[in-house]
Design an enzyme around this catalytic site. Structure first.
Site, PDB file in Angstrom:
ATOM      1  N   TYR A  89       0.817  -1.214   0.000  1.00  5.70           N
ATOM      2  CA  TYR A  89       0.000   0.000   0.000  1.00  5.70           C
ATOM      3  C   TYR A  89       0.857   1.274   0.000  1.00  5.70           C
ATOM      4  CZ  TYR A  89      -4.841  -1.514   0.003  1.00  5.70           C
ATOM      5  OH  TYR A  89      -6.060  -1.990  -0.389  1.00  5.70           O
ATOM      6  N   GLU A 110       1.630   6.159  -7.239  1.00  5.92           N
ATOM      7  CA  GLU A 110       0.556   7.057  -7.684  1.00  5.92           C
ATOM      8  C   GLU A 110       0.984   8.515  -7.532  1.00  5.92           C
ATOM      9  OE1 GLU A 110      -3.205   6.082  -5.856  1.00  5.92           O
ATOM     10  OE2 GLU A 110      -2.787   3.936  -6.012  1.00  5.92           O
TER      11      GLU A 110
END
Length: 362
Positions: A286, A293
């Site tokens: 994560y 991102e």
């Protein structure tokens, strides 16, 4: 000289509407348990830490309670239940801030506030579902349909993300780093399909088909779709960048463990290796996904500035041009906020699943 007052060990826990006290006394005789002026009085003959003696204690509660305690004697302990006058969460049990030495949290029964709220909602949902099922038809039939629907949904998502993962892995071993730069054109259609279908998860949570909280799944859905449809989908200049490979690969790696776990849960199966992976792989992936991102957003800022796409000018008399890159900078902040929300939710899930020690609660 007066005899010393002996106090037993007392353990407590709470829900929003009631308190639980466990008194560590065995072979209890002649218990006197009452509540007067919001103070619990306990006195009983029993076998405790100081042998067979009379033990007693008094506790003034933090807030108002109903004056009718309910207790149950067992061979090893006394269980007392006290109803709160108002359904709310207490920060501690007693009015005095310093905890009495004989009092401690009952970790076997303790839930923290967010867990208790989830339990409360689950009970309410269970009652509502029970009423719906009674009016709509056979519970077994509806449950089977629900499980079948969820199993098929998770199977389709698993196959989709597996195709992406295997395709990217094979191309990387054959082409090496060259595969980074055409990842989007190779797997984007399947990623579009899987991410559009992922909206069903948030809908399922919102309408009560699953018990997952809506906010974490919605954060992930909106975040991923913003990257996929806006950052990559609308800008051809971004589609040939290596960061696309890392974003897609991390997403698919997470999902090829998550969806099989949900599939097995639908048929009441628990494969320990898969369960451990589902609750563990997100810990490194994560943050890595969030970083990938963020890199894609940062790389897109000069592209959006150059093309002027999604930028606009405020009307007269302001007449200020607002660049889309301004919103991208705000999005970077929201991106890490979303990481915190999901990380906190997944950590609490993992803690409950594997029974890690809860934090100390006064």
């Amino acid at each position: 000289m007066e005899n010393q007052v002996l106090t037993p060990h007392v353990y407590w826990a709470q829900r929003h509407h009631e308190l639980y006290l466990r008194v560590e006394l065995s072979d209890v005789q002649n218990p006197a348990i009452s509540i007067t002026e919001n103070v619990l009085h306990f006195k009983a003959q029993g076998h405790g830490a100081k042998g067979d003696n009379v033990y007693e204690f008094h506790l003034e509660f933090l807030d108002l309670v109903k004056p009718e305690p309910v207790y149950k004697l067992t061979q090893r302990q006394v269980n007392i239940t006290v109803q709160k006058k108002e359904s709310q969460w207490w920060e501690r049990l007693t009015k005095q801030e310093k905890r009495p030495l004989f009092l401690a949290p009952d970790f076997d029964r303790w839930l923290d506030e967010s867990d208790a709220e989830m339990e409360l909602r689950a009970k309410e949902e269970e009652q509502l579902n029970k009423l719906r099922l009674e009016s709509q038809g056979s519970p077994e039939t509806l449950t089977s349909l629900k499980k079948g629907y969820l199993f098929m949904y998770n199977l389709v998502q698993f196959l989709g993300f597996s195709w992406i993962f295997v395709n990217m892995t094979v191309r990387f071993f054959i082409l090496g780093k060259e595969s980074f730069y055409d990842t989007f054109h190779t797997v984007a259609d399947m990623m579009y399909f899987c991410q559009m279908l992922a909206a069903v998860e948030s809908i399922n949570a919102a309408i009560g088909v699953t018990k997952s909280p809506v906010v974490p799944s919605l954060f992930q859905l909106l975040g991923r779709n913003f990257i996929l449809f806006i950052i990559f989908g609308t800008m051809e200049e971004m589609q040939n960048k290596a960061v696309v490979f890392f974003v897609f690969y991390i997403w698919s790696t997470v999902e090829i463990f998550r969806y099989p776990f949900y599939m097995l849960s639908c048929i009441d199966m628990d494969w320990k290796v898969l369960t451990w992976l589902r609750y563990t792989v997100w810990i490194p992936l994560y943050p890595m996904g969030c970083l990938a991102e963020a890199v894609s957003v940062i790389q897109s800022i000069p592209v959006f500035n150059e093309t002027g796409r999604f930028s606009f000018t405020l009307p007269y008399p302001v007449k200020i041009k607002v660049r889309f890159s301004f919103f991208l900078q705000i999005y970077l902040i929201l991106l890490f906020l979303g990481l915190y929300v999901n990380f906190r939710y997944l950590y609490k899930q993992r803690r409950r699943r594997f029974g890690q020690k809860k934090k100390k609660i006064h």
